[in-house]
Design a protein around this motif. Structure first.
Motif, short mmCIF file in Angstrom:
data_model
loop_
_atom_site.label_atom_id
_atom_site.label_comp_id
_atom_site.label_asym_id
_atom_site.label_seq_id
_atom_site.Cartn_x
_atom_site.Cartn_y
_atom_site.Cartn_z
N ASP A 120 -4.55 -42.31 -12.77
CA ASP A 120 -3.76 -41.20 -12.19
C ASP A 120 -2.70 -41.74 -11.22
O ASP A 120 -1.57 -41.24 -11.18
CB ASP A 120 -4.68 -40.21 -11.47
N ILE A 121 -3.07 -42.75 -10.44
CA ILE A 121 -2.08 -43.36 -9.52
C ILE A 121 -0.93 -43.92 -10.34
O ILE A 121 0.25 -43.67 -10.06
CB ILE A 121 -2.73 -44.49 -8.67
N LYS A 122 -1.26 -44.69 -11.38
CA LYS A 122 -0.20 -45.36 -12.15
C LYS A 122 0.70 -44.36 -12.87
O LYS A 122 1.92 -44.52 -12.90
CB LYS A 122 -0.81 -46.34 -13.16
N ILE A 123 0.09 -43.34 -13.44
CA ILE A 123 0.90 -42.36 -14.18
C ILE A 123 1.82 -41.60 -13.23
O ILE A 123 3.02 -41.41 -13.51
CB ILE A 123 -0.01 -41.43 -15.01
N ASN A 124 1.30 -41.22 -12.07
CA ASN A 124 2.17 -40.58 -11.08
C ASN A 124 3.29 -41.52 -10.63
O ASN A 124 4.42 -41.11 -10.44
CB ASN A 124 1.36 -40.13 -9.86
N ALA A 125 2.94 -42.79 -10.46
CA ALA A 125 3.94 -43.78 -10.00
C ALA A 125 5.06 -43.92 -11.03
O ALA A 125 6.25 -44.03 -10.67
CB ALA A 125 3.27 -45.12 -9.75
#
Ligand SMILES: Cc1ncc(C[n+]2csc(CCOP(=O)(O)OP(=O)(O)O)c2C)c(N)n1
Length: 278
Positions: free
Chosen positions: A20-25
């Protein structure tokens, strides 16, 4: 460190957290035009492990006096910290939408004005010195709070890092945990072609640190390494990582230090990240 310490459920949670962090980033750098997606993908698994399993914090009270301190010294990868703070509920998810725009607190390099961020960083080489001061203050106050600082390996070329290393050893700061995101790259090339940091583990050992080494994309290894406490010595975990991890066309590709993904590239990156963490 190959012993699995995480249950299947815990591992799944950490994977989802990192995904989720990476996709938002990816979405945020695509929308805003900001740089450093390669650096963000490099350290996200470490950041997810810290917020998911290691750090003590109170989402209702970010200044809780018993909290652990986390300093992202590699402040150009601040998006990962913002996204982690949003995932744990320290900031609102909708705040991420304003990232890197006029009027938003979420600046390109990580800012202490954001709820849950302890210090602003971005000028490399300062986070460890700050962490040493904070860790020492906890010792003077006879408090058991732990201090974690996440640095880049290129950042370790700064002389100020090694001054702080020497002081941490002198002061026997066993409440200080350094993590190096060892992707062997920096802004414009490979570390070895700029200042060679070969045997980084041995260098820290020679200065008197307790040294651990792990795969920085393996959650079990990260939790094992980050849980080690060594009496009277500061610790460092050299976490071996890949810049751009999880997106084939970004992995180990220096262009993605400064480049931001367009819509098409972002869609492809998100698809690959879904598969990587499945
Ligand atoms: C004091 C200072 N010098 C230069 C820069 C510009 N800069 C931003 S990111 C970066 C690369 C740092 O390399 P590393 O710490 O290995 O981070 P990563 O490769 O993981 O992005 C540089 C040189 C900076 N932010 N601060």
């Amino acid at each position: 460190m190959s012993n699995d310490c995480l249950s299947e459920d815990e591992l799944k949670k950490l994977k989802n957290f990192a995904k989720d962090i990476k996709i938002n980033a990816v979405k945020m750098t695509c929308k805003s035009g900001a740089s450093h997606i390669g650096a963000i993908l490099s350290l996200t698994d470490i950041v997810a492990t810290l917020y998911g399993k290691i750090l003590h914090y109170d989402v209702k009270n970010p200044k809780d006096e018993n909290r652990d301190i986390f300093i992202l010294s590699k402040g150009h990868a601040g998006v990962a910290q913002y996204c982690a703070l949003a995932e744990i509920g320290m900031i609102e998810k909708k705040d991420l939408e304003g990232y890197y725009t006029y009027g938003s607190l979420l600046s390109g390099h990580v800012s202490h004005k954001v709820r849950g961020v302890e210090v602003s960083t971005g000028s490399l080489g300062h986070g460890l010195g700050l962490a040493v001061g904070i860790a020492y203050s906890f010792k003077l106050d006879k408090k058991s709070n732990q201090v974690y600082v996440l640095m880049g390996d290129g950042e370790c070329e700064e002389g100020s890092v090694w001054e702080a290393v020497m002081l941490a050893v002198q002061l026997k700061l066993d409440n200080l945990h350094v993590i190096v995101d060892r992707n062997s790259m920096q802004a414009l090339g490979d570390c070895k072609d700029i200042i060679d940091l070969d045997n980084l583990e041995e260098r820290f050992k020679a200065f008197g640190f307790n040294v651990l080494s792990c795969d920085g994309h393996n959650f079990n290894e990260l939790v094992n390494s980050l849980s080690v406490l060594c009496e009277h010595k500061p610790s460092v975990v050299v976490a071996h990582t890949i810049k751009g991890k999880g997106v084939s066309f970004m992995e180990n590709n220096i262009l993605w230090h400064y480049r931001n993904p367009n819509q098409e590239q972002a869609a492809q990156a998100i698809k690959e990240l879904e598969d990587y963490y499945a």
